[in-house]
Design a protein around this motif. Sequence first.
Motif, short mmCIF file in Angstrom:
data_model
loop_
_atom_site.label_atom_id
_atom_site.label_comp_id
_atom_site.label_asym_id
_atom_site.label_seq_id
_atom_site.Cartn_x
_atom_site.Cartn_y
_atom_site.Cartn_z
N ASP A 88 0.79 -1.23 0.00
CA ASP A 88 0.00 0.00 0.00
C ASP A 88 0.83 1.29 0.00
O ASP A 88 0.32 2.36 0.35
N HIS A 89 2.09 1.20 -0.38
CA HIS A 89 2.95 2.40 -0.42
C HIS A 89 3.85 2.37 -1.66
O HIS A 89 5.03 2.02 -1.58
N PRO A 90 3.32 2.77 -2.83
CA PRO A 90 4.12 2.74 -4.06
C PRO A 90 5.41 3.57 -3.98
O PRO A 90 6.43 3.17 -4.52
N ARG A 91 5.35 4.69 -3.30
CA ARG A 91 6.55 5.53 -3.19
C ARG A 91 7.62 4.82 -2.38
O ARG A 91 8.79 4.80 -2.76
N TYR A 92 7.25 4.23 -1.25
CA TYR A 92 8.21 3.47 -0.45
C TYR A 92 8.72 2.25 -1.22
O TYR A 92 9.87 1.86 -1.08
N THR A 93 7.87 1.65 -2.04
CA THR A 93 8.29 0.52 -2.86
C THR A 93 9.43 0.94 -3.78
O THR A 93 10.47 0.26 -3.87
N SER A 94 9.27 2.08 -4.44
CA SER A 94 10.31 2.58 -5.34
C SER A 94 11.60 2.88 -4.59
O SER A 94 12.70 2.53 -5.05
N LEU A 95 11.49 3.50 -3.44
CA LEU A 95 12.68 3.82 -2.65
C LEU A 95 13.37 2.55 -2.16
O LEU A 95 14.60 2.49 -2.11
N THR A 96 12.60 1.54 -1.79
CA THR A 96 13.17 0.29 -1.28
C THR A 96 13.97 -0.44 -2.36
O THR A 96 15.01 -1.03 -2.08
N ARG A 97 13.51 -0.37 -3.60
CA ARG A 97 14.23 -1.02 -4.70
C ARG A 97 15.45 -0.20 -5.13
O ARG A 97 16.34 -0.71 -5.79
N GLY A 98 15.48 1.06 -4.77
CA GLY A 98 16.49 2.01 -5.26
C GLY A 98 17.86 1.88 -4.63
O GLY A 98 18.11 1.06 -3.75
N PRO A 99 18.79 2.75 -5.09
CA PRO A 99 20.19 2.66 -4.71
C PRO A 99 20.49 2.90 -3.23
O PRO A 99 21.52 2.48 -2.74
N ARG A 100 19.60 3.54 -2.51
CA ARG A 100 19.88 3.82 -1.10
C ARG A 100 19.31 2.75 -0.16
O ARG A 100 19.40 2.88 1.05
N PHE A 101 18.73 1.71 -0.76
CA PHE A 101 18.23 0.62 0.09
C PHE A 101 18.70 -0.71 -0.48
O PHE A 101 19.87 -1.03 -0.39
N PHE A 102 17.84 -1.51 -1.10
CA PHE A 102 18.27 -2.80 -1.65
C PHE A 102 19.17 -2.66 -2.87
O PHE A 102 19.94 -3.55 -3.17
N ASP A 103 19.04 -1.57 -3.60
CA ASP A 103 19.84 -1.33 -4.79
C ASP A 103 19.71 -2.51 -5.76
O ASP A 103 20.69 -3.19 -6.10
N ALA A 104 18.48 -2.74 -6.20
CA ALA A 104 18.15 -3.90 -7.03
C ALA A 104 18.97 -3.98 -8.31
O ALA A 104 19.26 -5.07 -8.79
#
Length: 190
Positions: free
Chosen positions: A78-94
């Motif tokens: 339920d949080h698309p913005r947090y989803t994007s941040l989580t996949r991004g370079p400052r977290f999981f860095d997918a």
Amino acid sequence: MYRWIATVLLASVAAGVAAQAQLAHVAPESKFEFTLVTRWSQVLVGRFVGGAGEVVDLGNGKRQVRLRLPTANVEIVDHPRYTSLTRGPRFFDAARFPDVQFISEPYDAAILRDGGTLHGQLRMHGIQRRERFVLSAGQCARPGRDCAIHAQGVVRRGDYDLDGWRLALKDEVRFDLQVRLTDVASEPAK
């Protein structure tokens, strides 16, 4: 003489491969979730979509589970913005680290029935550490097949350099896994 040595080496390799026969695959209906808590006590539930893995027989009554959880499919419910941040370079860095992996230490199958602690190597964000998951006692005769294997564990983001959102999120990440298995022998031939 060399032929004899080569034969012994090949036999040893074949025995090692046979000792690690695949018993089961992780079924698609398995759930791999985690919980993050903000500094303001907001609980964010995340899930790895498309997790995969296998259980192998190591011989002598021991088994090993190997899991792979893709980071490009991580979602914060339920949080698309947090989803994007989580996949991004400052977290999981997918883009750089496409999955989280867990390879257990050898275990006895009785742990699925009785519950207990399962140790193994967790690789996340390019860092590998020994972690532990606590398995609940099985709720059916064949855990993994007739009911899910339920495992929980806690890791610290700082141990894996997941320092994005450091001021907004607490360091603790709680994993909640519900694993279903499909026996290799029961799969249709390809």
